[in-house]
Write a protein that holds these residues in place. Sequence first.
Motif, PDB file in Angstrom:
ATOM      1  N   VAL A 146       0.741  -1.207   0.101  1.00 14.46           N
ATOM      2  CA  VAL A 146       0.093   0.197   0.012  1.00 14.46           C
ATOM      3  C   VAL A 146       0.917   1.224   0.002  1.00 14.46           C
ATOM      4  O   VAL A 146       1.968   1.160   0.873  1.00 14.46           O
ATOM      5  CB  VAL A 146      -0.924   0.219   1.268  1.00 14.46           C
ATOM      6  CG1 VAL A 146      -1.817   1.215   1.186  1.00 14.46           C
ATOM      7  CG2 VAL A 146      -1.778  -1.213   1.256  1.00 14.46           C
ATOM      8  N   ASP A 166      -1.456   2.212  -5.114  1.00 13.43           N
ATOM      9  CA  ASP A 166      -1.164   3.672  -4.761  1.00 13.43           C
ATOM     10  C   ASP A 166      -2.079   4.650  -5.102  1.00 13.43           C
ATOM     11  O   ASP A 166      -3.034   4.681  -6.045  1.00 13.43           O
ATOM     12  CB  ASP A 166       0.433   4.043  -5.073  1.00 13.43           C
ATOM     13  CG  ASP A 166       1.062   5.348  -4.359  1.00 13.43           C
ATOM     14  OD1 ASP A 166       1.973   5.304  -3.758  1.00 13.43           O
ATOM     15  OD2 ASP A 166       0.347   6.755  -4.544  1.00 13.43           O
ATOM     16  N   PHE A 179      -6.593   3.082  -0.939  1.00 12.43           N
ATOM     17  CA  PHE A 179      -7.046   1.973   0.254  1.00 12.43           C
ATOM     18  C   PHE A 179      -7.762   2.387   1.262  1.00 12.43           C
ATOM     19  O   PHE A 179      -8.475   1.482   1.955  1.00 12.43           O
ATOM     20  CB  PHE A 179      -5.516   1.689   0.669  1.00 12.43           C
ATOM     21  CG  PHE A 179      -5.464   0.324   1.824  1.00 12.43           C
ATOM     22  CD1 PHE A 179      -5.792  -0.613   1.305  1.00 12.43           C
ATOM     23  CD2 PHE A 179      -5.192   0.501   2.880  1.00 12.43           C
ATOM     24  CE1 PHE A 179      -5.820  -1.927   2.202  1.00 12.43           C
ATOM     25  CE2 PHE A 179      -5.364  -0.433   3.690  1.00 12.43           C
ATOM     26  CZ  PHE A 179      -5.565  -1.753   3.380  1.00 12.43           C
ATOM     27  N   VAL A 220       0.539  -7.241   4.475  1.00 13.41           N
ATOM     28  CA  VAL A 220       0.012  -5.817   3.965  1.00 13.41           C
ATOM     29  C   VAL A 220       1.496  -4.989   4.468  1.00 13.41           C
ATOM     30  O   VAL A 220       1.539  -4.970   5.643  1.00 13.41           O
ATOM     31  CB  VAL A 220      -1.156  -5.511   4.582  1.00 13.41           C
ATOM     32  CG1 VAL A 220      -1.320  -3.752   4.226  1.00 13.41           C
ATOM     33  CG2 VAL A 220      -2.444  -6.235   4.255  1.00 13.41           C
ATOM     34  N   MET A 238      -6.900   2.744   8.306  1.00 13.31           N
ATOM     35  CA  MET A 238      -6.191   1.986   7.417  1.00 13.31           C
ATOM     36  C   MET A 238      -5.445   0.562   7.870  1.00 13.31           C
ATOM     37  O   MET A 238      -5.578  -0.311   7.176  1.00 13.31           O
ATOM     38  CB  MET A 238      -4.924   2.718   6.907  1.00 13.31           C
ATOM     39  CG  MET A 238      -5.240   3.992   6.035  1.00 13.31           C
ATOM     40  SD  MET A 238      -4.138   5.041   4.983  1.00 13.31           S
ATOM     41  CE  MET A 238      -3.748   3.749   3.741  1.00 13.31           C
TER      42      MET A 238
END
Length: 326
Positions: A146, A166, A179, A220, A238
């Motif tokens: 991410v 992105d 995201f 991640v 997030m």
Amino acid sequence: MKSWCSDGDLDAVWKEHCSKSQVLKQYSNCMKNLATTKWDKESSGKNRIQWCVEICKDYFRNGGKEKYLAKDARRLEYFKENPKLFVQGPNPNQAEKIKEAEKGREEDDNEDEPKKKRKRSSSPVLTSSTTVTSSSSLSKVKLLDVGSCYNPFKEYCQLFQTLPIDLHPATKDVFQVDFLTVELMTGLAASNFQIPNPETTETSKKDELQQLPRGYFDVVAFCLLLTYIPCPHARWKMCKKAHQVLKSNGILLIITPDSNCVNKRARLNKLWREAIESIGFVRFHYSKSPHLHHFAFRKVSAQHVWDKRRSSSQQLEKLDIPQDHK
């Protein structure tokens, strides 16, 4: 933007920010130049990408995951002997404080399926007799990078099957995805999801990735990402979304910049740990290089055993940085 987030509606501010394509393009090009000329070549200490690779190799290929699962099994025995000190299930900080963090945020409620339709977690329930099997023969590690910018993990294709995303990519081999707001797919759609190859996917289709699968990724990575998000609540959200897209026992890697000594940010690091663990993670690695903090968190099962003595009275729905208070 930081002042707008503190004074106004985060969703509206974020939407307006994402609409400024020229500003985002300029920013992404600058970040690529900074990463490839300064961070990778001139910065002292551990290379951020190499650190991620080493953590993943140790965890997925060299028995690290099995070591932590065995530790969980031993903790279960302590729980049986000392039920007043331990609790099995969600993090003691989790239920009430996550509810508070989501209060009034209807978009989060829409992300989840109705409880009556939600199946029990498919994660295995850990018992003291659980047999831990080796993961050394697993296929490639599914990595969601991410804030990828320019897909720096492409050099490690033997280890990773990477989905680089992105807000505004600097190179054509990165998918344009927000995201923070992207929808999550469930059920059969998530099970059938295949990571597209950024090298062969047409450029025109790079912005067509509208959903990400729940419970799909092994890793991640937030490499120098969270501290560039101007709102502490957005940073926490997030991390929560990272928890949603990870498999059980998948890992979240966070790297943040800081050239100060390790003790200067000790209090904030402790609050970050508590906030992220409240979601359902456990930190299993922390290190400090001259200019970076390195955090590694593991997504634990719904039946994880928690130490009550580590519970916190803090409000855990945000991740503060020093700049938030200036």
